[in-house]
Design a protein around this motif. Sequence first.
Motif, short mmCIF file in Angstrom:
data_model
loop_
_atom_site.label_atom_id
_atom_site.label_comp_id
_atom_site.label_asym_id
_atom_site.label_seq_id
_atom_site.Cartn_x
_atom_site.Cartn_y
_atom_site.Cartn_z
N LYS A 128 0.82 -1.21 0.00
CA LYS A 128 0.00 0.00 0.00
C LYS A 128 0.86 1.27 0.00
CE LYS A 128 -3.79 -2.41 0.98
NZ LYS A 128 -4.21 -3.27 -0.04
N MET A 129 1.90 1.28 -0.80
CA MET A 129 2.79 2.43 -0.89
C MET A 129 2.33 3.31 -2.04
SD MET A 129 6.49 0.64 -0.32
CE MET A 129 7.38 2.02 0.28
N VAL A 130 2.62 4.61 -1.90
CA VAL A 130 2.24 5.60 -2.90
C VAL A 130 3.52 6.24 -3.42
CG1 VAL A 130 0.90 7.71 -3.31
CG2 VAL A 130 0.12 6.04 -1.63
N PRO A 131 3.61 6.45 -4.71
CA PRO A 131 4.82 7.09 -5.21
C PRO A 131 4.97 8.52 -4.68
CG PRO A 131 3.38 6.43 -7.03
CD PRO A 131 2.70 6.08 -5.75
N SER A 132 6.16 8.94 -4.46
CA SER A 132 6.44 10.27 -3.91
C SER A 132 6.26 11.33 -4.99
CB SER A 132 7.88 10.28 -3.39
OG SER A 132 8.22 11.57 -2.99
N THR A 133 5.73 12.49 -4.55
CA THR A 133 5.56 13.60 -5.48
C THR A 133 6.72 14.57 -5.36
OG1 THR A 133 4.23 14.74 -3.84
CG2 THR A 133 3.06 13.48 -5.53
N GLU A 134 7.47 14.46 -4.30
CA GLU A 134 8.62 15.35 -4.08
C GLU A 134 9.84 14.80 -4.81
OE1 GLU A 134 9.38 15.78 0.02
OE2 GLU A 134 7.34 16.26 0.51
N LYS A 135 10.71 15.73 -5.09
CA LYS A 135 11.95 15.33 -5.70
C LYS A 135 12.85 14.77 -4.61
CE LYS A 135 11.99 18.67 -9.42
NZ LYS A 135 12.72 19.77 -10.03
N PRO A 136 13.64 13.75 -4.96
CA PRO A 136 14.55 13.22 -3.95
C PRO A 136 15.60 14.27 -3.61
CG PRO A 136 14.84 12.09 -6.05
CD PRO A 136 13.71 13.04 -6.20
N GLY A 137 15.99 14.31 -2.36
CA GLY A 137 16.98 15.28 -1.92
C GLY A 137 17.67 14.78 -0.66
N VAL A 138 18.36 15.70 -0.01
CA VAL A 138 19.09 15.37 1.20
C VAL A 138 18.20 15.67 2.38
CG1 VAL A 138 21.15 15.90 2.56
CG2 VAL A 138 21.25 15.98 0.07
N ILE A 139 18.15 14.77 3.33
CA ILE A 139 17.33 14.96 4.52
C ILE A 139 18.27 15.25 5.68
CG2 ILE A 139 15.72 13.86 6.10
CD1 ILE A 139 14.86 12.09 3.76
N PHE A 140 17.95 16.35 6.41
CA PHE A 140 18.76 16.73 7.56
C PHE A 140 18.03 16.31 8.81
CE2 PHE A 140 19.88 19.73 4.21
CZ PHE A 140 21.25 19.63 4.22
N LEU A 141 18.73 15.60 9.70
CA LEU A 141 18.12 15.17 10.95
C LEU A 141 18.17 16.28 11.97
CD1 LEU A 141 19.57 11.57 11.14
CD2 LEU A 141 17.30 12.26 10.36
N GLU A 142 19.21 17.00 11.97
CA GLU A 142 19.34 18.16 12.85
C GLU A 142 19.86 19.28 11.98
OE1 GLU A 142 21.72 17.20 16.21
OE2 GLU A 142 20.47 15.57 16.78
N ASP A 143 20.31 20.27 12.62
CA ASP A 143 20.80 21.39 11.84
C ASP A 143 22.18 21.11 11.23
OD1 ASP A 143 18.58 22.82 12.29
OD2 ASP A 143 19.34 23.78 14.09
N LYS A 144 22.82 20.07 11.65
CA LYS A 144 24.17 19.78 11.16
C LYS A 144 24.15 18.49 10.30
CE LYS A 144 26.13 20.85 15.59
NZ LYS A 144 27.06 20.39 16.55
N ILE A 145 25.11 18.44 9.44
CA ILE A 145 25.32 17.21 8.68
C ILE A 145 26.32 16.36 9.47
CG2 ILE A 145 26.20 16.17 6.57
CD1 ILE A 145 25.32 18.65 5.10
N LEU A 146 25.97 15.12 9.70
CA LEU A 146 26.86 14.26 10.47
C LEU A 146 27.98 13.76 9.54
CD1 LEU A 146 24.22 12.15 12.38
CD2 LEU A 146 25.55 14.06 13.27
N GLN A 147 29.18 13.90 10.05
CA GLN A 147 30.32 13.42 9.31
C GLN A 147 30.97 12.30 10.12
OE1 GLN A 147 32.93 16.56 8.27
NE2 GLN A 147 31.41 17.65 7.05
N PRO A 148 31.53 11.36 9.47
CA PRO A 148 32.17 10.26 10.19
C PRO A 148 33.40 10.74 10.95
CG PRO A 148 32.50 10.01 7.83
CD PRO A 148 31.59 11.18 8.03
N LYS A 149 33.63 10.15 12.12
CA LYS A 149 34.79 10.52 12.94
C LYS A 149 36.05 9.92 12.33
CE LYS A 149 32.17 10.75 17.17
NZ LYS A 149 32.02 10.25 18.50
N ARG A 150 37.10 10.70 12.53
CA ARG A 150 38.38 10.20 12.02
C ARG A 150 39.27 9.76 13.11
NH1 ARG A 150 39.92 14.19 7.07
NH2 ARG A 150 37.96 13.96 6.03
#
Length: 150
Positions: A128-150
């Motif tokens: 029962k899924m519906v196709p998305s009408t929005e364009k795919p893009g980047v989703i931000f969980l918080e205000d920052k982009i998480l980067q992997p630790k080095r």
Amino acid sequence: MSGFYGNITGMDVAEKKKTLQSPYQKYAQTPAEARIPVKNEVPKRMPQKEEPQKGITPLKMFLGFMMAAALMIVWIWETSNVRQGLTEIERMKDQRLEIEKANEAIQTEITRMSGFERIQKIAKEQLKMVPSTEKPGVIFLEDKILQPKR
């Protein structure tokens, strides 16, 4: 009559063989009456040895039969091994063809099941899924982009 050395032979009255000397006979003979030996001639003074029995003896016949039997056994054994190997090769070729056919059928099934239309149909009808009408893009969980630790 003249012979090889110039002798004249004849018969006398007593029926004994006699040799008449020719006046030129002394020139026909070789010095010391040397004689060329004939091959395989045994001297008269040497005792003759008994020669081993020539030809096919029972022992030779038995050994020949045993050798022929051994060769036949080895030949039959080798022929049997070759036939067994050829049978095994044919069986493996048949197995290989069956596996190749099964692999081809599985590849066809994978291609059919991974088609975009099929996945879209299952998503709509079963999930029962519906196709998305929005364009795919980047989703931000918080205000920052998480980067992997080095």
